[in-house]
Design a protein around this motif. Structure first.
Motif, PDB file in Angstrom:
ATOM      1  N   ARG A 211      -5.906  -7.172   0.712  1.00 50.71           N
ATOM      2  CA  ARG A 211      -5.908  -5.906   1.429  1.00 50.71           C
ATOM      3  C   ARG A 211      -4.490  -5.615   1.919  1.00 50.71           C
TER       4      ARG A 211
ATOM      5  N   ARG B 162       3.457  -0.089   4.066  1.00 50.07           N
ATOM      6  CA  ARG B 162       3.942   0.990   3.208  1.00 50.07           C
ATOM      7  C   ARG B 162       5.434   1.165   3.444  1.00 50.07           C
TER       8      ARG B 162
ATOM      9  N   ASP C 169       0.832  -1.202   0.000  1.00 53.86           N
ATOM     10  CA  ASP C 169       0.000   0.000   0.000  1.00 53.86           C
ATOM     11  C   ASP C 169       0.871   1.258   0.000  1.00 53.86           C
TER      12      ASP C 169
END
Length: 259
Positions: A229, A233, A211
């Motif tokens: 999902r 990061r 992400d």
């Protein structure tokens, strides 16, 4: 019943992560060349992927093949990729078909669209035409297309994960493009679990990226169709105050060297 999962290339970086983390929930069969853990010393199955009979012998009772094995560098030569990535991938798919395997999860690569990255033509996603940046990328396009054939002709489920840059520590490089396509080990586990378990998906191309706030590779289908999902990061691992480059930094002139 517990699914039996064959992991080819279980001695590589992603293979080691998955072999360790999937063992509690699946009957994991590990394939590779050189054992890297005590468990692999005892259990590793060896097979030359260019030898069909040896590959077929790995498939008995297998529900899902996670196919990671092969040359993994965009700097690989034709001799490097021909046997491992072309002949070997065909043998894995044919053996899976013959053995009645339910699904093959194929480790593809961001390098199938790497020329878009070189030319900074973002965003990109699974509906864009392939533009591989290396012979390695070419063989990954071949694997995706061969998987499409085995699904259409034989009904084998083949899910292709276009993996970004996997590293336990995204700060080991200062190349923004690599950080932007970082896939953490935890998110790698998540996306492979999704690909193993999802129902009613026969074939698909899916980007596997964490992400990251500067991500330029579309993971929408990975999230909607596979239920992925991402939770990590690369920016969570750098000193406070380090800024994300708006629009992304320029691609290195020698891309994909070193990637």
């Amino acid at each position: 019943m517990t699914r039996r999962i064959l992991i080819t290339g279980a001695t590589g970086g992603i293979g080691l992560v998955l072999s360790d983390r999937l063992r509690d929930d699946y009957d994991v069969v590990m394939h590779g060349r050189t054992p890297r853990t005590p468990e692999q010393e005892r259990e590793l199955r060896e097979a030359d992927l260019t030898d069909y009979d040896e590959v077929r012998a790995l498939m008995d009772g297998v529900d899902t093949v996670v196919h990671l094995a092969g040359a993994a560098s965009p700097e690989s030569t034709w001799d490097d990729v021909l046997g491992a990535n072309v002949v070997g991938t065909r043998n894995v798919l044919e053996a899976a078909r013959d053995a009645g395997v339910r699904r093959v999860v194929y480790a593809s690569s961001n390098h199938v669209l790497g020329m878009y990255d070189r030319d900074e033509q973002w965003p990109v996603g699974p509906t864009d035409l392939p533009r591989p940046d290396s012979l390695y990328g070419v063989t990954k396009v071949f694997g995706e297309t061969l998987g499409r054939y085995y699904h259409d002709a034989h009904g084998l489920s083949v899910l292709c994960l276009r993996i970004g840059w996997v590293s336990p520590d995204p700060t080991e490089t200062d190349v923004e493009l690599l950080r932007a396509m970082w896939l953490s080990e935890d998110d790698a586990e998540r996306v492979f679990r999704c690909a193993i378990e999802v129902e009613d998906v026969g074939y698909g191309l899916y980007y596997a990226i964490s992400d990251n706030p500067d991500r330029r590779w579309d993971v929408t289908s990975t999230m909607l169709e596979l239920g992925y999902r991402p939770q990590d990061r690369w920016t969570d691992h750098v000193p406070e105050g380090e800024q994300v480059v708006a629009g992304g930094a320029s691609t290195p002139d020698d891309w994909p060297k070193g990637s």
